[in-house]
Scaffold this motif. Structure first.
Motif, PDB file in Angstrom:
ATOM      1  N   ALA A  23       0.835  -1.205   0.000  1.00  0.00           N
ATOM      2  CA  ALA A  23       0.000   0.000   0.000  1.00  0.00           C
ATOM      3  C   ALA A  23       0.871   1.257   0.000  1.00  0.00           C
ATOM      4  CB  ALA A  23      -0.934   0.001   1.204  1.00  0.00           C
ATOM      5  N   LEU A  24       1.945   1.246   0.781  1.00  0.00           N
ATOM      6  CA  LEU A  24       2.865   2.398   0.784  1.00  0.00           C
ATOM      7  C   LEU A  24       3.466   2.603  -0.597  1.00  0.00           C
ATOM      8  CD1 LEU A  24       4.730   1.817   4.169  1.00  0.00           C
ATOM      9  CD2 LEU A  24       3.111   3.674   3.657  1.00  0.00           C
ATOM     10  N   SER A  25       3.872   1.523  -1.242  1.00  0.00           N
ATOM     11  CA  SER A  25       4.469   1.606  -2.569  1.00  0.00           C
ATOM     12  C   SER A  25       3.478   2.150  -3.598  1.00  0.00           C
ATOM     13  CB  SER A  25       4.974   0.226  -2.995  1.00  0.00           C
ATOM     14  OG  SER A  25       5.510   0.249  -4.292  1.00  0.00           O
ATOM     15  N   LYS A  26       2.287   1.573  -3.625  1.00  0.00           N
ATOM     16  CA  LYS A  26       1.273   1.982  -4.606  1.00  0.00           C
ATOM     17  C   LYS A  26       0.834   3.430  -4.372  1.00  0.00           C
ATOM     18  CE  LYS A  26      -3.154   0.676  -6.533  1.00  0.00           C
ATOM     19  NZ  LYS A  26      -4.163  -0.362  -6.670  1.00  0.00           N
ATOM     20  N   THR A  27       0.534   3.759  -3.133  1.00  0.00           N
ATOM     21  CA  THR A  27       0.083   5.114  -2.818  1.00  0.00           C
ATOM     22  C   THR A  27       1.206   6.123  -3.022  1.00  0.00           C
ATOM     23  OG1 THR A  27      -1.532   4.265  -1.253  1.00  0.00           O
ATOM     24  CG2 THR A  27      -0.890   6.580  -0.993  1.00  0.00           C
ATOM     25  N   PRO A  74       2.210  18.263   1.914  1.00  0.00           N
ATOM     26  CA  PRO A  74       0.948  18.031   2.641  1.00  0.00           C
ATOM     27  C   PRO A  74       0.104  16.915   2.029  1.00  0.00           C
ATOM     28  CG  PRO A  74       1.339  20.377   2.408  1.00  0.00           C
ATOM     29  CD  PRO A  74       2.359  19.679   1.540  1.00  0.00           C
ATOM     30  N   GLU A  75       0.071  16.833   0.716  1.00  0.00           N
ATOM     31  CA  GLU A  75      -0.684  15.771   0.051  1.00  0.00           C
ATOM     32  C   GLU A  75      -0.064  14.399   0.341  1.00  0.00           C
ATOM     33  OE1 GLU A  75      -1.945  14.376  -4.472  1.00  0.00           O
ATOM     34  OE2 GLU A  75      -0.888  16.269  -4.196  1.00  0.00           O
ATOM     35  N   LEU A  80      -0.211   9.128   3.186  1.00  0.00           N
ATOM     36  CA  LEU A  80       0.446   8.138   4.036  1.00  0.00           C
ATOM     37  C   LEU A  80      -0.287   7.977   5.365  1.00  0.00           C
ATOM     38  CD1 LEU A  80       4.201   8.958   3.364  1.00  0.00           C
ATOM     39  CD2 LEU A  80       2.756   7.246   2.249  1.00  0.00           C
ATOM     40  N   SER A  81      -0.829   9.068   5.887  1.00  0.00           N
ATOM     41  CA  SER A  81      -1.606   9.003   7.130  1.00  0.00           C
ATOM     42  C   SER A  81      -2.824   8.105   6.982  1.00  0.00           C
ATOM     43  CB  SER A  81      -2.048  10.405   7.558  1.00  0.00           C
ATOM     44  OG  SER A  81      -0.942  11.185   7.937  1.00  0.00           O
ATOM     45  N   GLU A  82      -3.454   8.140   5.828  1.00  0.00           N
ATOM     46  CA  GLU A  82      -4.620   7.279   5.576  1.00  0.00           C
ATOM     47  C   GLU A  82      -4.235   5.804   5.641  1.00  0.00           C
ATOM     48  OE1 GLU A  82      -8.038   7.779   5.105  1.00  0.00           O
ATOM     49  OE2 GLU A  82      -7.438   9.685   5.998  1.00  0.00           O
ATOM     50  N   ILE A  83      -3.085   5.455   5.092  1.00  0.00           N
ATOM     51  CA  ILE A  83      -2.630   4.062   5.153  1.00  0.00           C
ATOM     52  C   ILE A  83      -2.383   3.658   6.603  1.00  0.00           C
ATOM     53  CG2 ILE A  83      -0.708   2.512   4.582  1.00  0.00           C
ATOM     54  CD1 ILE A  83      -0.488   4.085   1.925  1.00  0.00           C
ATOM     55  N   LEU A  84      -1.697   4.518   7.344  1.00  0.00           N
ATOM     56  CA  LEU A  84      -1.415   4.219   8.750  1.00  0.00           C
ATOM     57  C   LEU A  84      -2.709   3.996   9.529  1.00  0.00           C
ATOM     58  CD1 LEU A  84       1.433   6.774   9.509  1.00  0.00           C
ATOM     59  CD2 LEU A  84       1.658   4.338   8.976  1.00  0.00           C
ATOM     60  N   LEU A  90      -3.087   3.428  13.277  1.00  0.00           N
ATOM     61  CA  LEU A  90      -2.233   4.454  13.873  1.00  0.00           C
ATOM     62  C   LEU A  90      -2.794   5.848  13.638  1.00  0.00           C
ATOM     63  CD1 LEU A  90       1.292   3.109  12.907  1.00  0.00           C
ATOM     64  CD2 LEU A  90       0.497   3.578  15.223  1.00  0.00           C
ATOM     65  N   ASP A  91      -2.819   6.637  14.681  1.00  0.00           N
ATOM     66  CA  ASP A  91      -3.230   8.036  14.600  1.00  0.00           C
ATOM     67  C   ASP A  91      -2.063   8.856  14.050  1.00  0.00           C
ATOM     68  OD1 ASP A  91      -3.466  10.862  15.626  1.00  0.00           O
ATOM     69  OD2 ASP A  91      -5.378  10.053  16.306  1.00  0.00           O
TER      70      ASP A  91
END
Length: 119
Positions: A23-27, A74-75, A80-84, A90-91
């Motif tokens: 997910a990190l890679s794709k996003t 910011p984007e 990345l925050s959404e994946i976490l 994770l918050d």
């Protein structure tokens, strides 16, 4: 050459680790506007990682990408925050993200640098 390194005190199963790094890679590729074939991503469990003085679930992310602009950060942080949040719970207020442009001249590849390759 973008690289995303996630360090967290949240222990993930092997399957979940793979899901998260994929997910990190794709996003990352999508938000950075780069082919996923250029991406690298990793997960490291660090049981001694603390944030704000507590062992509550937390993280650190290091993202490096040649050409990353301040305006784009910011984007990237939001994506990345959404994946976490969605995959690990994770918050985003429980860690920091270092979003860095290492420059082509300072990034080695294939026995040279991208700066030399792109001349």
């Amino acid at each position: 050459m973008p690289y995303i390194d996630l360090i967290t005190n949240v222990k993930l199963s092997e399957d979940k680790q793979l899901e998260v790094v994929q997910a990190l890679s794709k996003t990352g590729a999508s938000v950075l506007g780069k082919p996923e074939s250029y991406m690298s991503a990793s997960y490291t469990h660090n049981s001694s990682l603390i944030f704000a003085g507590t062992t509550d679930p937390c993280f650190q992310i290091r993202l490096i990408s040649i050409g990353l602009t301040v305006e784009k950060c910011p984007e990237v942080s939001r994506a990345l925050s959404e994946i976490l949040k969605n995959l690990i719970g994770l918050d985003s207020s429980r860690g920091y993200m270092q979003l860095t442009d290492p420059t082509a001249e300072r990034t080695g590849y294939s026995s040279t640098t991208f700066g030399e390759l792109w001349k």
